[in-house]
Design an enzyme around this catalytic site. Sequence first.
Site, PDB file in Angstrom:
ATOM      1  N   GLU A 354       0.885  -1.174   0.000  1.00 15.52           N
ATOM      2  CA  GLU A 354       0.000   0.000   0.000  1.00 15.52           C
ATOM      3  C   GLU A 354       0.918   1.217   0.000  1.00 15.52           C
ATOM      4  O   GLU A 354       0.991   1.979   0.945  1.00 15.52           O
ATOM      5  CB  GLU A 354      -0.886   0.007   1.260  1.00 15.52           C
ATOM      6  CG  GLU A 354      -1.991   1.061   1.234  1.00 15.52           C
ATOM      7  CD  GLU A 354      -2.766   1.111   2.556  1.00 15.52           C
ATOM      8  OE1 GLU A 354      -2.368   0.458   3.524  1.00 15.52           O
ATOM      9  OE2 GLU A 354      -3.779   1.856   2.608  1.00 15.52           O
ATOM     10  N   HIS A 379      -4.473  -4.890  -0.069  1.00 11.98           N
ATOM     11  CA  HIS A 379      -4.153  -3.874  -1.079  1.00 11.98           C
ATOM     12  C   HIS A 379      -3.274  -4.418  -2.206  1.00 11.98           C
ATOM     13  O   HIS A 379      -3.732  -4.612  -3.304  1.00 11.98           O
ATOM     14  CB  HIS A 379      -3.497  -2.630  -0.467  1.00 11.98           C
ATOM     15  CG  HIS A 379      -4.411  -1.890   0.434  1.00 11.98           C
ATOM     16  ND1 HIS A 379      -5.518  -1.226  -0.030  1.00 11.98           N
ATOM     17  CD2 HIS A 379      -4.402  -1.734   1.769  1.00 11.98           C
ATOM     18  CE1 HIS A 379      -6.148  -0.681   0.998  1.00 11.98           C
ATOM     19  NE2 HIS A 379      -5.490  -0.978   2.108  1.00 11.98           N
TER      20      HIS A 379
END
Length: 505
Positions: A354, A379
């Site tokens: 991320e 993510h």
Amino acid sequence: MAILLQRPHAAVTCVLLFCVAGGLSMPDPRHREALIQLEASMQTGGQVVLTDAEQRLDTLLFQMKQEEIVRADFPPAMHFFKARDLIRTSPIFSLLQKMPKGGALHVHDFAMVDVEWLVKNVTYRPHCYMCFTDNRSIRFIFSSRWPKALPRCSPWTLLEHLRAEVVNTTDLDNSIMGNMTLFTDQDPETVYPSQDVIWDTFEQAFQALWGLVTYAPVFRDYYYQGLTQFYMDNVMYLELRALLPQIYELNGSTHDTAWTLKTYQEVTRQFTADHPDFFGARIIFTIHRGVNASVMARVVEEAMKLQRDFPDVMAGFDLVGREDRGRPLWYFRDALSLPVERGVTLPFFFHAGETDLEGTEVDQNLLDALLLNTSRIGHGFALPRHPVAKALSRKRGVALEVCPISNQVLKLVNDLRNHPAAALMAENHPLVISSDDPAMFGASGLSYDFYEAFVGFGGISSHLGSLKELAINSIRYSSLTPKQKERALALWQRRWDKFVSENAF
Ligand SMILES: *[C@@H]1O[C@H](CO)[C@@H](O)[C@H](O)[C@H]1NC(C)=O
Ligand SMILES: *[C@@H]1O[C@H](CO)[C@@H](O)[C@H](O)[C@H]1NC(C)=O
Ligand SMILES: *[C@@H]1O[C@H](CO)[C@@H](O)[C@H](O)[C@H]1NC(C)=O
Ligand SMILES: *[C@@H]1O[C@H](CO)[C@@H](O)[C@H](O)[C@H]1NC(C)=O
Ligand SMILES: *[C@@H]1O[C@H](CO)[C@@H](O)[C@H](O)[C@H]1NC(C)=O
Ligand SMILES: *[C@@H]1O[C@H](CO)[C@@H](O)[C@H](O)[C@H]1NC(C)=O
Ligand SMILES: *[C@@H]1O[C@H](CO)[C@@H](O)[C@H](O)[C@H]1NC(C)=O
Ligand SMILES: [Zn+2]
């Protein structure tokens, strides 16, 4: 002209222009069609065979999307705070709301419920105190006695008294709400000029609502309300990342971690009993990545114990907080290897990638998460830049939990058509769509993120089959046992068929 010399036989039939432009003859349209089909079949949902009813619904969706895409104010190209009202009027969005989306596999404990409920319901309960920090934030506590002042915060005032004193309680309530979410009516680019600013505000907002949601009666109601909001959005299963903090009572007594986990289990059971077509929820125990190695070792020990004592509700373990500022996974390698060294099961669901800090220590989290045998990746925004990690994730079926609105609001990508998951969806990389912290972003449930994924980076080529596969993925890549997955899938399929028959014309 070199090409002519090398392949003189082709030049016989082609005019000079075509030879120069692209080869030896006009591309064969059938060949072209075959390549287009090949590419379409590789995408998420590309192999899904649609029933007649599904095909009718797909045609409808395609028309809607074509109309949406030519809009001057195309929502996925805009910041979500500005796009939200537009999205609410979109016919695709209302269809996505009705669609059974399966599970939400990446959601955090205290950003499930819209902040309006926190203010209108929770702060109006008796014994609620508030103080103002020296940097214009607020803190709360429920207490039967006058609580001891916090450092760097004004003396506590009973909210009931404050409301009686202020001229306009709506203004007060709005300012409380403003402290507990990132959402703003002002220009988001001005309010949040950088990742640093928005992450600071983000952490402050959690601090602001902390004293409300860790009060035992509110804790239960909050979670029940969170399940309700996801259920209303046609989500049937949840994997919740939860800090399992100390929960307190009105007299100041506190409960331990096991109590908190047990309470999640009880409330989930209650909710499922009240809503038989809801499948359930499991908990991923999380710790802030700001801690040091010795604290991590202690927490991993605790996680192993919880995993052993609550195998039904506990799904595994993860680290939360801003990756760019926290410690990388590799720093914690000793603690995170404890389970495997002891032959104990503790599945990992690491947030990783991320970030846009290519090449830094933090950017190695993706590979390290895979080396530590993570079950999924939270993510994985940076995955396309890591071919080895990407290949491993695909080979081992380690799905990414893609949270489009979160990535946009936290400033990793502006225009959601450019989200890296576009390329991953084009090749059916294992992934699910989730919403991370919907209440922080002014969203709710899962439909807004499905909208951004389907209309934004899914482009015109993603179709009903893609949506179907994304929903199925959320069960396929969940932490459920194979048997539970079968049951969940059957439950989802019934709801899906109903949805299709009610919306295909
Ligand atoms: C607050 O929420 C609780 C639990 O969901 C509910 O029972 C109660 O009626 C709500 N109160 C108000 C004032 O909305
Ligand atoms: C505001 O103050 C709190 C302590 O009360 C501190 O933790 C936080 O970092 C401060 N935030 C900013 C943006 O200065
Ligand atoms: C209180 O403030 C709100 C929003 O600023 C406004 O709409 C409302 O009319 C005000 N109410 C009163 C009683 O002044
Ligand atoms: C937070 O609350 C304080 C006190 O009510 C207020 O001054 C401030 O504007 C609020 N912040 C936001 C972002 O709404
Ligand atoms: C505090 O309150 C809780 C919950 O109401 C109760 O179980 C506990 O016995 C109380 N503790 C003390 C010291 O009064
Ligand atoms: C780790 O953090 C804990 C809690 O903040 C602290 O008590 C401890 O001294 C730290 N250990 C080391 C080795 O820094
Ligand atoms: C990960 O799995 C591999 C292969 O099964 C194993 O050798 C390794 O010890 C595991 N590592 C961790 C940290 O779980
Ligand atoms: Zn997250």
